[in-house]
Motif scaffolding. Structure first.
Motif, PDB file in Angstrom:
ATOM      1  N   ALA A   1      -0.390  -0.279   7.529  1.00 43.66           N
ATOM      2  CA  ALA A   1       0.743  -0.876   8.237  1.00 43.66           C
ATOM      3  C   ALA A   1       1.240  -2.082   7.453  1.00 43.66           C
ATOM      4  CB  ALA A   1       0.341  -1.298   9.646  1.00 43.66           C
ATOM      5  N   TYR A   2       2.506  -2.411   7.648  1.00 46.60           N
ATOM      6  CA  TYR A   2       3.068  -3.635   7.084  1.00 46.60           C
ATOM      7  C   TYR A   2       3.463  -4.492   8.285  1.00 46.60           C
ATOM      8  CZ  TYR A   2       6.074  -6.834   4.468  1.00 46.60           C
ATOM      9  OH  TYR A   2       6.648  -7.957   3.920  1.00 46.60           O
TER      10      TYR A   2
ATOM     11  N   ARG B   1       0.790  -0.772  21.611  1.00 43.76           N
ATOM     12  CA  ARG B   1       0.942  -1.138  20.203  1.00 43.76           C
ATOM     13  C   ARG B   1       2.292  -0.689  19.667  1.00 43.76           C
ATOM     14  NH1 ARG B   1      -2.718   2.952  16.479  1.00 43.76           N
ATOM     15  NH2 ARG B   1      -2.627   4.813  17.799  1.00 43.76           N
ATOM     16  N   ALA B   2       2.755  -1.413  18.655  1.00 40.47           N
ATOM     17  CA  ALA B   2       3.957  -1.072  17.907  1.00 40.47           C
ATOM     18  C   ALA B   2       3.722  -1.545  16.480  1.00 40.47           C
ATOM     19  CB  ALA B   2       5.185  -1.746  18.511  1.00 40.47           C
ATOM     20  N   GLN B   3       4.072  -0.701  15.507  1.00 42.79           N
ATOM     21  CA  GLN B   3       3.825  -1.048  14.111  1.00 42.79           C
ATOM     22  C   GLN B   3       4.894  -0.438  13.208  1.00 42.79           C
ATOM     23  OE1 GLN B   3      -0.403   0.412  14.301  1.00 42.79           O
ATOM     24  NE2 GLN B   3      -0.839  -1.441  13.137  1.00 42.79           N
ATOM     25  N   PHE B   4       5.107  -1.124  12.086  1.00 39.00           N
ATOM     26  CA  PHE B   4       5.990  -0.609  11.041  1.00 39.00           C
ATOM     27  C   PHE B   4       5.144  -0.150   9.866  1.00 39.00           C
ATOM     28  CE2 PHE B   4       7.974  -1.540   6.905  1.00 39.00           C
ATOM     29  CZ  PHE B   4       8.979  -0.582   6.936  1.00 39.00           C
ATOM     30  N   PHE B   5       5.446   1.050   9.377  1.00 42.52           N
ATOM     31  CA  PHE B   5       4.768   1.602   8.213  1.00 42.52           C
ATOM     32  C   PHE B   5       5.813   1.871   7.124  1.00 42.52           C
ATOM     33  CE2 PHE B   5       2.366   2.805  11.955  1.00 42.52           C
ATOM     34  CZ  PHE B   5       1.066   2.463  11.615  1.00 42.52           C
TER      35      PHE B   5
ATOM     36  N   ALA C   1      10.492  -4.285   8.479  1.00 45.59           N
ATOM     37  CA  ALA C   1      11.144  -3.422   7.486  1.00 45.59           C
ATOM     38  C   ALA C   1      12.026  -4.256   6.561  1.00 45.59           C
ATOM     39  CB  ALA C   1      11.968  -2.342   8.196  1.00 45.59           C
ATOM     40  N   MET C   2      12.752  -5.193   7.142  1.00 49.34           N
ATOM     41  CA  MET C   2      13.618  -6.062   6.348  1.00 49.34           C
ATOM     42  C   MET C   2      12.785  -6.948   5.423  1.00 49.34           C
ATOM     43  SD  MET C   2      16.624  -8.561   7.772  1.00 49.34           S
ATOM     44  CE  MET C   2      17.944  -9.131   6.703  1.00 49.34           C
ATOM     45  N   GLN C   3      11.653  -7.442   5.919  1.00 52.69           N
ATOM     46  CA  GLN C   3      10.756  -8.237   5.088  1.00 52.69           C
ATOM     47  C   GLN C   3      10.263  -7.431   3.893  1.00 52.69           C
ATOM     48  OE1 GLN C   3       7.768  -9.183   7.961  1.00 52.69           O
ATOM     49  NE2 GLN C   3       8.784 -11.046   8.702  1.00 52.69           N
ATOM     50  N   LYS C   4       9.887  -6.198   4.160  1.00 54.05           N
ATOM     51  CA  LYS C   4       9.393  -5.344   3.077  1.00 54.05           C
ATOM     52  C   LYS C   4      10.473  -5.136   2.030  1.00 54.05           C
ATOM     53  CE  LYS C   4       6.579  -2.393   1.068  1.00 54.05           C
ATOM     54  NZ  LYS C   4       5.354  -2.854   0.365  1.00 54.05           N
ATOM     55  N   SER C   5      11.704  -4.915   2.467  1.00 54.05           N
ATOM     56  CA  SER C   5      12.809  -4.676   1.545  1.00 54.05           C
ATOM     57  C   SER C   5      13.164  -5.912   0.734  1.00 54.05           C
ATOM     58  CB  SER C   5      14.051  -4.211   2.314  1.00 54.05           C
ATOM     59  OG  SER C   5      13.857  -2.942   2.862  1.00 54.05           O
ATOM     60  N   ASN C   6      12.900  -7.091   1.310  1.00 50.64           N
ATOM     61  CA  ASN C   6      13.297  -8.336   0.659  1.00 50.64           C
ATOM     62  C   ASN C   6      12.119  -9.127   0.101  1.00 50.64           C
ATOM     63  OD1 ASN C   6      16.407  -8.866   1.238  1.00 50.64           O
ATOM     64  ND2 ASN C   6      15.541  -7.866   3.039  1.00 50.64           N
ATOM     65  N   SER C   7      10.954  -8.470  -0.003  1.00 48.67           N
ATOM     66  CA  SER C   7       9.755  -9.117  -0.585  1.00 48.67           C
ATOM     67  C   SER C   7       9.454 -10.448   0.099  1.00 48.67           C
ATOM     68  CB  SER C   7       9.933  -9.306  -2.094  1.00 48.67           C
ATOM     69  OG  SER C   7      10.153  -8.069  -2.737  1.00 48.67           O
TER      70      SER C   7
ATOM     71  N   LYS D   1       4.423 -14.097   8.578  1.00 46.92           N
ATOM     72  CA  LYS D   1       5.206 -12.861   8.596  1.00 46.92           C
ATOM     73  C   LYS D   1       5.526 -12.458  10.037  1.00 46.92           C
ATOM     74  CE  LYS D   1       3.708  -9.575   5.909  1.00 46.92           C
ATOM     75  NZ  LYS D   1       2.832  -8.454   5.439  1.00 46.92           N
ATOM     76  N   GLU D   2       4.547 -12.637  10.922  1.00 43.94           N
ATOM     77  CA  GLU D   2       4.734 -12.253  12.322  1.00 43.94           C
ATOM     78  C   GLU D   2       5.679 -13.211  13.052  1.00 43.94           C
ATOM     79  OE1 GLU D   2       3.726  -9.430  13.184  1.00 43.94           O
ATOM     80  OE2 GLU D   2       2.378  -9.064  11.497  1.00 43.94           O
TER      81      GLU D   2
END
Length: 254
Positions: free
Chosen positions: A33-34, A90-94, A149-155, A163-164
């Protein structure tokens, strides 16, 4: 999401239909998970037989689809949402594509996506019960996951709870954007109480104290994002993302 009578009724029927009965199917994925990561659990096992591509209730699915479309556009991402048919909250982004799920959802499995969000039916049930049918917590939870998801895309540069809390800020901003013209102010308190409770409880994913931050930190981040959204009514999702980074840096992110 201020649940009207039709959506509330849809959730009630949903809870009766899905009894969280596990079944056996060979297809499963072991993925990282991210964000919303449970401490000590490096990987999540996702079993196809336990996943719904829609809740099965038309009114609820339409409301969720509206939020998905808004979040994709505002956050500059492309993210499908699926549902664990289970009681856990639970809720998660992968940051992965699940081609069989995309096919089952009548989507193009070759399209570019940022990743996938999973929300449990148990979390929808919990929010419904806690707020007695009046809640905007579900779209805020989606906002939190799409922020990952946006965090992942923008490093995104900061780990752990920063992050949370940044994702909480973005969730608050999204609710302000979404509700600006139709918000009943008394609905904000159930939202803040929901995030406060999530900071106090120890459970899977979205409710985990570590590394999400404590109750006060969470509601402060949501409220700050919400306030930014109303103060900066012309702000874009990227503006809010950058404002959220400034917010967590102010409180110690490094």
């Amino acid at each position: 999401m201020k649940l009207n009578g039709k959506v509330a009724a849809a959730i009630t029927i949903l809870l009766l239909l899905h009894q969280y009965v596990p079944s056996i199917q060979a297809q499963e994925w072991r993925v990282d998970a991210y964000g919303c990561i449970a401490p000590g659990v490096p990987q999540v096992v996702i079993t196809r037989a336990n996943i719904l591509v829609q809740t099965g209730e038309k009114v609820l699915d339409e409301a969720i689809t509206e939020d998905i479309d808004n979040l994709d556009r505002l956050f500059g991402v492309q993210v499908p949402v699926y549902f664990w048919n289970e009681k856990w909250t639970r809720a998660q982004f992968f940051p992965y594509k699940f081609r069989p799920l995309m096919i089952a959802d009548n989507s193009d499995p070759d399209m570019d996506i940022t990743g996938s969000v999973f929300v449990s039916i148990g979390l929808i049930e919990d929010e419904f019960r806690q707020a007695k049918g009046r809640t905007i917590a579900l779209p805020a939870i989606l906002g939190h996951e799409f922020a990952h998801a946006m965090q992942k895309s923008n490093s995104f540069p900061y780990p752990g709870k920063w992050k949370e809390l940044h994702a909480d800020f973005m969730a608050g901003w999204y609710i302000a954007y979404r509700e600006r013209l139709r918000l009943d102010v008394k609905d904000l308190m159930p939202l803040l109480k929901s995030f406060y409770r999530k900071g106090d409880e120890s459970d899977n994913g979205f409710f985990q104290v570590d590394p999400h931050g404590n109750s006060v930190e969470r509601i402060m981040a949501v409220a700050a994002g919400f306030g930014y959204g109303f103060a900066k009514d012309e702000a874009t999702g990227l503006d809010a993302y950058r404002a959220g980074i400034k917010y967590v840096k102010f409180f110690g992110a490094n």
